[in-house]
Scaffold this motif. Structure first.
Motif, PDB file in Angstrom:
ATOM      1  N   ALA A  97       0.831  -1.211   0.000  1.00 36.26           N
ATOM      2  CA  ALA A  97       0.000   0.000   0.000  1.00 36.26           C
ATOM      3  C   ALA A  97       0.860   1.254   0.000  1.00 36.26           C
ATOM      4  O   ALA A  97       0.516   2.261  -0.631  1.00 36.26           O
ATOM      5  CB  ALA A  97      -0.934  -0.006   1.213  1.00 36.26           C
ATOM      6  N   LEU A  98       2.008   1.201   0.696  1.00 33.13           N
ATOM      7  CA  LEU A  98       2.912   2.344   0.714  1.00 33.13           C
ATOM      8  C   LEU A  98       3.513   2.570  -0.673  1.00 33.13           C
ATOM      9  O   LEU A  98       3.598   3.708  -1.150  1.00 33.13           O
ATOM     10  CB  LEU A  98       4.009   2.123   1.746  1.00 33.13           C
ATOM     11  N   ARG A  99       3.905   1.495  -1.327  1.00 33.44           N
ATOM     12  CA  ARG A  99       4.447   1.634  -2.685  1.00 33.44           C
ATOM     13  C   ARG A  99       3.397   2.199  -3.629  1.00 33.44           C
ATOM     14  O   ARG A  99       3.687   3.071  -4.455  1.00 33.44           O
ATOM     15  CB  ARG A  99       4.958   0.279  -3.182  1.00 33.44           C
ATOM     16  N   ASP A 100       2.164   1.713  -3.501  1.00 33.93           N
ATOM     17  CA  ASP A 100       1.081   2.216  -4.356  1.00 33.93           C
ATOM     18  C   ASP A 100       0.817   3.699  -4.076  1.00 33.93           C
ATOM     19  O   ASP A 100       0.552   4.476  -4.997  1.00 33.93           O
ATOM     20  CB  ASP A 100      -0.200   1.408  -4.115  1.00 33.93           C
ATOM     21  N   ALA A 101       0.874   4.075  -2.787  1.00 28.51           N
ATOM     22  CA  ALA A 101       0.632   5.474  -2.430  1.00 28.51           C
ATOM     23  C   ALA A 101       1.697   6.386  -3.026  1.00 28.51           C
ATOM     24  O   ALA A 101       1.400   7.470  -3.544  1.00 28.51           O
ATOM     25  CB  ALA A 101       0.591   5.620  -0.907  1.00 28.51           C
ATOM     26  N   VAL A 102       2.960   5.960  -2.941  1.00 29.79           N
ATOM     27  CA  VAL A 102       4.041   6.753  -3.518  1.00 29.79           C
ATOM     28  C   VAL A 102       3.860   6.885  -5.025  1.00 29.79           C
ATOM     29  O   VAL A 102       4.047   7.957  -5.599  1.00 29.79           O
ATOM     30  CB  VAL A 102       5.404   6.119  -3.176  1.00 29.79           C
ATOM     31  N   ALA A 103       3.483   5.788  -5.670  1.00 26.56           N
ATOM     32  CA  ALA A 103       3.255   5.824  -7.118  1.00 26.56           C
ATOM     33  C   ALA A 103       2.118   6.779  -7.472  1.00 26.56           C
ATOM     34  O   ALA A 103       2.124   7.392  -8.545  1.00 26.56           O
ATOM     35  CB  ALA A 103       2.948   4.417  -7.634  1.00 26.56           C
ATOM     36  N   ALA A 104       1.149   6.912  -6.556  1.00 28.39           N
ATOM     37  CA  ALA A 104       0.016   7.805  -6.803  1.00 28.39           C
ATOM     38  C   ALA A 104       0.376   9.266  -6.567  1.00 28.39           C
ATOM     39  O   ALA A 104      -0.380  10.157  -6.954  1.00 28.39           O
ATOM     40  CB  ALA A 104      -1.164   7.414  -5.914  1.00 28.39           C
ATOM     41  N   GLY A 105       1.509   9.522  -5.916  1.00 26.20           N
ATOM     42  CA  GLY A 105       1.936  10.898  -5.671  1.00 26.20           C
ATOM     43  C   GLY A 105       1.951  11.315  -4.218  1.00 26.20           C
ATOM     44  O   GLY A 105       2.147  12.494  -3.919  1.00 26.20           O
ATOM     45  N   VAL A 106       1.754  10.377  -3.295  1.00 26.02           N
ATOM     46  CA  VAL A 106       1.795  10.711  -1.874  1.00 26.02           C
ATOM     47  C   VAL A 106       3.237  10.996  -1.471  1.00 26.02           C
ATOM     48  O   VAL A 106       4.151  10.242  -1.814  1.00 26.02           O
ATOM     49  CB  VAL A 106       1.216   9.558  -1.020  1.00 26.02           C
ATOM     50  N   GLU A 107       3.452  12.091  -0.750  1.00 19.96           N
ATOM     51  CA  GLU A 107       4.772  12.398  -0.206  1.00 19.96           C
ATOM     52  C   GLU A 107       4.984  11.577   1.061  1.00 19.96           C
ATOM     53  O   GLU A 107       4.065  11.421   1.867  1.00 19.96           O
ATOM     54  CB  GLU A 107       4.888  13.873   0.153  1.00 19.96           C
ATOM     55  N   VAL A 108       6.195  11.089   1.237  1.00 17.33           N
ATOM     56  CA  VAL A 108       6.537  10.338   2.444  1.00 17.33           C
ATOM     57  C   VAL A 108       7.689  11.039   3.132  1.00 17.33           C
ATOM     58  O   VAL A 108       8.755  11.231   2.548  1.00 17.33           O
ATOM     59  CB  VAL A 108       6.913   8.881   2.115  1.00 17.33           C
ATOM     60  N   LEU A 109       7.463  11.449   4.375  1.00 13.75           N
ATOM     61  CA  LEU A 109       8.479  12.102   5.185  1.00 13.75           C
ATOM     62  C   LEU A 109       8.670  11.316   6.478  1.00 13.75           C
ATOM     63  O   LEU A 109       7.713  10.757   7.009  1.00 13.75           O
ATOM     64  CB  LEU A 109       8.067  13.535   5.538  1.00 13.75           C
ATOM     65  N   ALA A 110       9.908  11.268   6.969  1.00  9.08           N
ATOM     66  CA  ALA A 110      10.165  10.660   8.274  1.00  9.08           C
ATOM     67  C   ALA A 110      10.992  11.636   9.084  1.00  9.08           C
ATOM     68  O   ALA A 110      12.045  12.087   8.630  1.00  9.08           O
ATOM     69  CB  ALA A 110      10.899   9.337   8.128  1.00  9.08           C
ATOM     70  N   TYR A 111      10.511  11.973  10.258  1.00  9.32           N
ATOM     71  CA  TYR A 111      11.203  12.899  11.149  1.00  9.32           C
ATOM     72  C   TYR A 111      11.483  12.209  12.465  1.00  9.32           C
ATOM     73  O   TYR A 111      10.596  11.591  13.052  1.00  9.32           O
ATOM     74  CB  TYR A 111      10.365  14.152  11.372  1.00  9.32           C
ATOM     75  N   GLY A 112      12.725  12.325  12.920  1.00 12.92           N
ATOM     76  CA  GLY A 112      13.118  11.705  14.176  1.00 12.92           C
ATOM     77  C   GLY A 112      13.006  12.683  15.327  1.00 12.92           C
ATOM     78  O   GLY A 112      13.004  13.897  15.133  1.00 12.92           O
ATOM     79  N   VAL A 113      12.930  12.160  16.523  1.00 14.20           N
ATOM     80  CA  VAL A 113      12.793  12.996  17.705  1.00 14.20           C
ATOM     81  C   VAL A 113      14.046  12.906  18.559  1.00 14.20           C
ATOM     82  O   VAL A 113      14.825  11.965  18.448  1.00 14.20           O
ATOM     83  CB  VAL A 113      11.566  12.597  18.559  1.00 14.20           C
TER      84      VAL A 113
END
Length: 306
Positions: free
Chosen positions: A202-218
């Protein structure tokens, strides 16, 4: 974000019935406290490991405290209280720390949306549209690698959220999956294909659809027995988003079999300034057109991301 009152230290005896944990405080007091985590907490806890908890002064409360931070079998610190992620991200958004999302004029929480009756964590309103932001808390780490993974258990809800974001992106609406990495000593994040292949797909499909993925550490406090800050660092990784490639992986990630996989879900490495600090980090799983950006380099809302 402050821990208030000050956290108290103890040792974990056991976690059971998902929401309960028995601990022994440093003063020798035996307590049953609330465990605010619905996941498996894989690699987040071990019997006898140090834990830090907040104590409640509410006389009507059934349990005297809440488990906040735990020492993992790898010697890291993990904020296991998943309810902390959204307030922390909101604080960071309002402080302008998450530069990719700066410039919003309004912020709304828990907004109903989508084709599957979902609620988004944040809707950010801009002059030219809105950005819809879903937040997930990452606490799953492994031996021998500084690459964390999500999820730590099968999450049908998480996959649904990705589908909803993908629908938005296909309609030309800015959609963002933001991973809040609540684990110290982490350089990168990846989807846990081996735990939940449906979510990874689902994550791969979302990225292919144009969803931005960000990861921020604390930044987790190195000592938790006082009123400590639980916050991000303002330093961040290179602002240019690029497709993941094996050449960008850290050596630890490249040499860890569990961290290997197709380029569509490979981790990004990031810089740290101190051994115990996980800087705000980001994960980019797809490329983006150079057109349709704000002055700070982020895409304008309403522009189709590719």
């Amino acid at each position: 974000m402050d821990f208030s009152p000050a956290l108290e230290e103890g040792r974990l005896i056991r976690r059971y019935k998902r929401f309960l944990a028995d601990i022994e405080t440093v003063q020798g007091e035996l307590l049953t406290i609330h465990c605010p985590n619905t996941g498996s907490m894989l690699n987040c806890m071990a019997e006898g490991a140090r834990v830090w908890f907040s104590r409640s002064s509410d006389p009507k409360r059934k349990l005297p405290g809440t488990w906040e931070i735990g020492e993992t079998p790898q010697g890291r610190l993990a904020c296991i209280n998943t309810a902390r992620a959204n307030p922390l991200i909101e604080e960071a958004l309002r402080a302008g720390v998450i530069s990719e999302l700066n410039g919003f004029t309004g912020l709304k929480r828990e907004v109903a949306y989508g084709q599957e009756n979902s609620r988004i964590d944040f809707r950010l309103d801009y002059d030219d549209g809105s950005a819809w932001v879903e937040v997930k808390s990452v606490t799953l780490g492994f031996d021998g690698t500084t690459v964390a993974a999500f999820p730590d258990a099968v999450t049908l809800r998480g996959a649904r959220h990705l589908r909803e974001l993908a629908h938005l992106a296909r309609d030309g609406v800015r959609a963002v999956q933001l991973y809040c990495v609540n684990l110290s000593g982490i350089d990168a994040v990846r989807p846990a294909q081996e735990i939940d292949p449906v979510y990874a797909a689902a994550l791969r499909d979302a990225v292919a659809a144009g969803v931005e993925v960000l990861a921020y550490g604390v930044r987790l406090p190195s000592r938790c027995g006082w009123t400590a800050r639980y916050r991000c660092c303002s330093n961040r990784y290179n602002s240019t988003q690029m497709p993941c490639s094996s050449s960008r992986l850290s050596n630890a990630a490249r040499n860890c079999p569990a961290a290997q996989g197709p380029a569509t879900h490979s981790p990004f490495s990031i810089r740290n300034s101190a051994p115990w600090v996980a800087h705000w980090i980001r994960l980019a799983l797809g490329s983006r057109n150079s057109s349709g950006r704000h002055s700070n380099g982020t895409p304008r809302c309403g522009q189709r991301l590719r």
